[in-house]
Enzyme design. Structure first.
Site, PDB file in Angstrom:
ATOM      1  CB  CYS A 156      -0.944  -0.004   1.195  1.00 22.96           C
ATOM      2  SG  CYS A 156      -2.120  -1.383   1.197  1.00 22.96           S
ATOM      3  CG  HIS A 296      -3.422   3.436   1.921  1.00 29.37           C
ATOM      4  ND1 HIS A 296      -3.737   2.984   0.663  1.00 29.37           N
ATOM      5  CD2 HIS A 296      -3.533   2.356   2.758  1.00 29.37           C
ATOM      6  CE1 HIS A 296      -4.017   1.702   0.712  1.00 29.37           C
ATOM      7  NE2 HIS A 296      -3.900   1.293   1.975  1.00 29.37           N
ATOM      8  CG  ASN A 326      -6.714  -0.940   0.629  1.00 24.95           C
ATOM      9  OD1 ASN A 326      -5.928  -0.503  -0.208  1.00 24.95           O
ATOM     10  ND2 ASN A 326      -6.326  -1.360   1.821  1.00 24.95           N
TER      11      ASN A 326
END
Length: 373
Positions: A156, A296, A326
């Protein structure tokens, strides 16, 4: 920096007993002597038997209706699974091409020719192949003959790492146009029977173009960190050299993401906030002159906790997780794409992310153009 994309009634008969009628009539058949002298019991028994027969027939009907209902539900479930599989396959096909489409549109928007691209960096945890790199495949599909290319795998935080890496190539003075892509096909590593992970992740990607500037704009500063103690809490058990693919790993579903959500939440909030605070302090920023925070898109709870700790107003925080989920390395560039028309030249942006490893960081960007133009 310029960028682009991203559910019988039962009738009762009334009878009278011989006791109620009186004596047996003279014309009553001789065979009557063989009948019980008290036929009331026989009559009741007959009714009892008849009632049981009715119950049995009713039960058969109920069983048949239940089986029919179960068969209908099973057929509906199979149809839903087929529809979900088709939708997932379509989403995966789109995600597989996300990097190529993002980069192609990026080049068109910046009027860049294939021979002008010096470097391509693709941040991804879900490459098309173990080898070669997705970046090299991207070069071939875009006709980039002069560029060199490689992948960055920081899950990520991959886009943050790739962005700072690309910026340093520009700072060297030897490179003029660097394409940085964040693209993922998270559906390929998600167990859709695992309720802890399957609702969270999505597929998607976006790209930015980095170019030199003499103005006080661009990638201004970065704080990037890694701590390997995160391995037990967020990982994929099999598929690497430690645990190579086998029938055992496939049968035991060891090729999917495993996550301990509470532990990851705790580390994500504290480390993302720490990295942002370091960037803010090093560059003499404050919550008043920070125009946008781009976190994020892990989940809304993490985003809220981080921005509350930073004391940044919610209207300055960019969130699009409800649209994409996500997408790992794709979340930050997708936010840039979605909210581009809100940016003005000189705006102060803080990008921050946290992922497996643990790997995390923050980057300070002074935006280089008016997004509405």
């Amino acid at each position: 920096m310029k960028k682009i994309l991203l559910t019988a009634s039962l009738a009762a008969a009334c009878s009278m007993s011989w006791a109620q009628i009186g004596e047996v009539p003279p014309d009553y058949p001789a065979q009557a002597a063989q009948y019980p002298t008290n036929p009331v019991d026989a009559q009741i028994e007959a009714v009892r038997r008849n009632y049981e027969d009715v119950k049995a027939r009713a039960q058969l009907r109920l069983d048949a209706e239940r089986r029919a209902k179960e068969e209908r539900e099973a057929a509906q479930a199979k149809a839903q699974l087929r529809e979900k599989a088709r939708a997932r396959a379509a989403a995966e096909a789109r995600a597989k091409e996300a990097a190529r489409k993002a980069a192609k549109q990026l080049m068109q928007r910046t009027n860049s020719q294939p021979d002008e691209i010096d470097l391509v960096i693709v941040a991804t945890t879900t490459p098309d192949y173990r080898l070669p790199s997705t970046a090299s495949i991207l070069c071939e599909r875009l006709g980039l003959k002069r560029a060199f290319a490689f992948d960055v795998q920081a899950v990520c935080s991959g886009f943050l790492y790739a962005l700072e890496t690309g910026a340093n190539f520009i700072r060297s003075g030897n490179y003029k146009k660097v394409v940085v892509v964040g693209a993922e096909k998270m559906s390929s590593i998600i167990n859709y029977t695992d309720r802890a992970t399957c609702p969270i992740f999505g597929d998607g990607g976006a790209a930015v173009m980095l170019e030199p500037t003499t103005e006080d704009l661009g990638i201004m500063d970065a704080v990037l960190r890694t701590d390997g103690k995160g391995l037990p809490f967020l990982h994929i058990k099999a598929g690497g050299s430690v645990c190579a693919p086998s029938y055992y790993t496939l049968d035991n579903q060891m090729h999917y993401i495993y996550q301990e959500g509470r532990t990851v939440f705790k580390y994500a909030v504290s480390n993302m906030a720490d990295a942002c605070e370091s960037i803010i302090a090093r560059n003499h920023l404050s919550k008043e002159n920070i125009d946008w925070v781009i976190p994020h898109q892990a989940n809304q709870r993490i985003i809220t906790a981080v921005t509350q700790r930073l004391e940044v107003p919610v209207e300055k925080v960019m969130v699009n997780i409800e649209r994409y989920g996500n997408t790992s390395a794709g979340t930050l560039p997708l936010c840039l794409w979605d909210f581009e028309d809100k940016f003005k030249k000189g705006d102060n942006l803080i990008l921050t992310a946290f992922g497996a490893g643990f790997a995390w960081g923050a980057i300070y960007v002074k935006w280089g153009y008016d997004g509405k133009k």
